[in-house]
Design an enzyme around this catalytic site. Structure first.
Site, PDB file in Angstrom:
ATOM      1  N   SER A 282       0.766  -1.439   0.059  1.00  0.00           N
ATOM      2  CA  SER A 282      -0.033   0.141   0.027  1.00  0.00           C
ATOM      3  C   SER A 282       1.030   1.351  -0.185  1.00  0.00           C
ATOM      4  O   SER A 282       1.882   1.217  -0.890  1.00  0.00           O
ATOM      5  CB  SER A 282      -1.382   0.044   0.808  1.00  0.00           C
ATOM      6  OG  SER A 282      -1.810   0.645   1.206  1.00  0.00           O
TER       7      SER A 282
ATOM      8  N   ASP B   6      -8.827  -5.058  -5.653  1.00  0.00           N
ATOM      9  CA  ASP B   6      -8.701  -3.536  -4.859  1.00  0.00           C
ATOM     10  C   ASP B   6      -9.343  -2.212  -4.875  1.00  0.00           C
ATOM     11  O   ASP B   6      -9.318  -2.118  -6.686  1.00  0.00           O
ATOM     12  CB  ASP B   6      -6.797  -3.631  -4.795  1.00  0.00           C
ATOM     13  CG  ASP B   6      -6.498  -2.573  -3.801  1.00  0.00           C
ATOM     14  OD1 ASP B   6      -7.174  -1.730  -3.101  1.00  0.00           O
ATOM     15  OD2 ASP B   6      -5.236  -2.909  -3.756  1.00  0.00           O
TER      16      ASP B   6
ATOM     17  N   HIS C   8      -7.336  -5.186  -1.095  1.00  0.00           N
ATOM     18  CA  HIS C   8      -6.234  -4.492  -0.799  1.00  0.00           C
ATOM     19  C   HIS C   8      -5.765  -5.509   0.405  1.00  0.00           C
ATOM     20  O   HIS C   8      -6.068  -5.192   1.466  1.00  0.00           O
ATOM     21  CB  HIS C   8      -6.614  -2.721  -0.470  1.00  0.00           C
ATOM     22  CG  HIS C   8      -5.332  -2.296  -0.340  1.00  0.00           C
ATOM     23  ND1 HIS C   8      -4.745  -1.784  -0.777  1.00  0.00           N
ATOM     24  CD2 HIS C   8      -5.361  -1.148   1.188  1.00  0.00           C
ATOM     25  CE1 HIS C   8      -4.075  -0.852  -0.912  1.00  0.00           C
ATOM     26  NE2 HIS C   8      -4.316  -0.963   0.634  1.00  0.00           N
TER      27      HIS C   8
END
Length: 442
Positions: free
Chosen positions: A270, A357, A389
């Site tokens: 991320s 995601d 995610h």
């Protein structure tokens, strides 16, 4: 009462007293670090109940009559501040029983019995029962029995100074091989970026240490829990001073004789994935290889695809990151995007992406992969059709770790278990670069 949006991360209304005359809240307004307060509903006067000099108060516990008992801050470890003497007694009893960071779970109706959890770094967490009448503590059960008897490595809290004087609370795990000298290092960087690493059992640290790597996690500026000034120090510093903090941590590990400067790897997801791509395009000489999990490659396209449920926070993101609606802001976002500096990328990169995601969409990884391929940079791209995610399914996690440790072993020289049947039941798909990871092709 007004709580500005920038304060909502560190200001929480917790509960009213049983008579409704007092509101208990964690409040950061007018101070750097959040503290626990009691607010008189008639006079609006506040009374400070608990505060920590080094970290925010992040949690409070109450009794059955809704009286505050204790407040928690997390510096390198959990730090409880007793509001009521009964909790001070509990903490003394629990400390005598065993080591670990303590979480209070529940109480019997008469408060005689309390269940607690001990978090530990080199063994499984443990649930225990506290008898407040006899002052005895006894074990209830071990959380993960499979860890019994394994040679696990300590998670050492270390404070590393940044080049501009900030205290970076970090966690270091040394492999057994470190006793003989320097070892390869993997820098493991958390996402968010408004999040933090904490002490305790870390599967990633233990896995990498078992393979012969030193592992260093960094609470870089912007990480939460250390006060507002530490967060605002990250404003407009994505790819700037936030990245400098990571390089300062690597330099520290090298200077301490822990890390081999020729064998340093980067592992992040991320925002940590964005940091990995910044490392690849800003400081490629520092790292031998890069592992990027669903990282942001272009801050302009990232801001354009922020999911609707982030809508209320868009003003905060514009202030912290940059405003794509202004010419100056857009230029800044372009300059801080790894994709802009693709010509600097030379080191091998492994990129992993969940195709569902919605926070960092697949296009962020795909545009980076395409640009790397055009420049002839060695890149392996793997995807998981059923993940978002973060990788949740155990089969997918095993597959990802299997690929990752083979990739790291090739470039850093650590241990590696042959991939074998690690992909069984996984949705893993190798989009490109299978030939660059040992055992991945066929």
């Amino acid at each position: 009462m007004t709580v500005p949006i920038a304060e909502t991360d560190t200001t929480q209304l917790l509960d009213f007293s049983a008579d409704g005359k007092t509101l208990y809240l964690i409040d950061s307004r007018g101070r750097d670090k959040a503290a626990l307060f009691a607010l008189d509903m008639a006079t609006r006067q506040t009374t400070l109940l608990a505060a920590d000099d080094d970290a925010d108060i992040v949690r409070a516990i109450f009794d059955e009559n809704r009286r505050p008992l204790a407040a928690l801050a997390i510096t390198d470890r959990m730090r409880w501040h007793a509001v009521d003497q009964s909790v001070a007694n509990d903490l003394a009893d629990l400390s005598r029983y065993g080591a670990g960071d303590i979480s209070f779970v529940s109480n019997s109706d008469d408060l005689r019995l309390g269940t607690v959890h001990f978090e530990r770094d080199t063994e499984s967490g443990e649930y225990a029962l506290l008898d407040r009448k006899t002052r005895e503590v006894r074990k209830l059960y071990t959380q993960h029995r499979a860890l019994d008897g394994l040679a696990l490595r300590k998670l050492e809290p270390v404070v590393i100074p940044s080049r501009d004087g900030l205290r970076l609370n970090c966690y270091l795990t040394r492999p057994a091989e470190a006793a003989a000298g320097t070892v390869p290092l993997v820098l493991v960087i958390h996402g968010g970026p408004y999040y933090r690493d904490t002490w305790g059992f870390s599967p990633v640290h233990q896995w990498l240490a078992n393979r012969g790597y030193a592992v260093l996690a960094v609470n870089y500026r912007g990480s939460t829990g250390f006060g507002k000034a530490f967060i605002t120090a990250a404003d407009h510093e994505w790819g700037g001073k936030m990245h400098d903090d990571l390089i300062d941590a690597v330099d520290w590990a090298i200077a301490q004789g822990i890390a081999d400067p020729e064998r340093v790897g980067f592992f992040g997801g991320s925002y940590g994935g964005y940091s990995a791509l910044v490392a690849a395009t800003k400081t490629p000489d520092v790292f031998a290889c890069i592992v990027d999990l669903f990282g942001i490659s272009n801050l302009v396209t990232f801001m354009a695809t922020i999911p609707p449920y982030w809508g209320p926070w868009i003003s905060v993101w514009k202030n912290r990151l940059g405003d794509p609606g202004t010419e100056t802001g857009r230029a800044f976002l372009v300059e801080r995007s790894p994709l802009t500096h693709i010509d600097r990328a030379v080191k091998p990169i492994l990129i992993a992406q969940g195709m569902r995601d919605v926070r960092v969409v697949a296009a962020e990884s795909e545009q980076m992969v395409n640009a790397l391929k055009q420049r002839g940079v060695p890149v392996t791209y793997i995807t998981f059709a059923d993940e978002g995610h973060g990788f949740v399914r155990p089969e997918n996690r095993l597959a990802f770790y299997g690929v990752t440790e083979a990739f790291l072993a090739k470039h850093l020289g650590g241990g590696c278990q042959p991939i074998g049947n690690d992909f069984a039941g996984s949705s893993l798909k190798v989009e490109t670069g299978a030939e660059l990871v040992p055992g991945l092709r066929g």
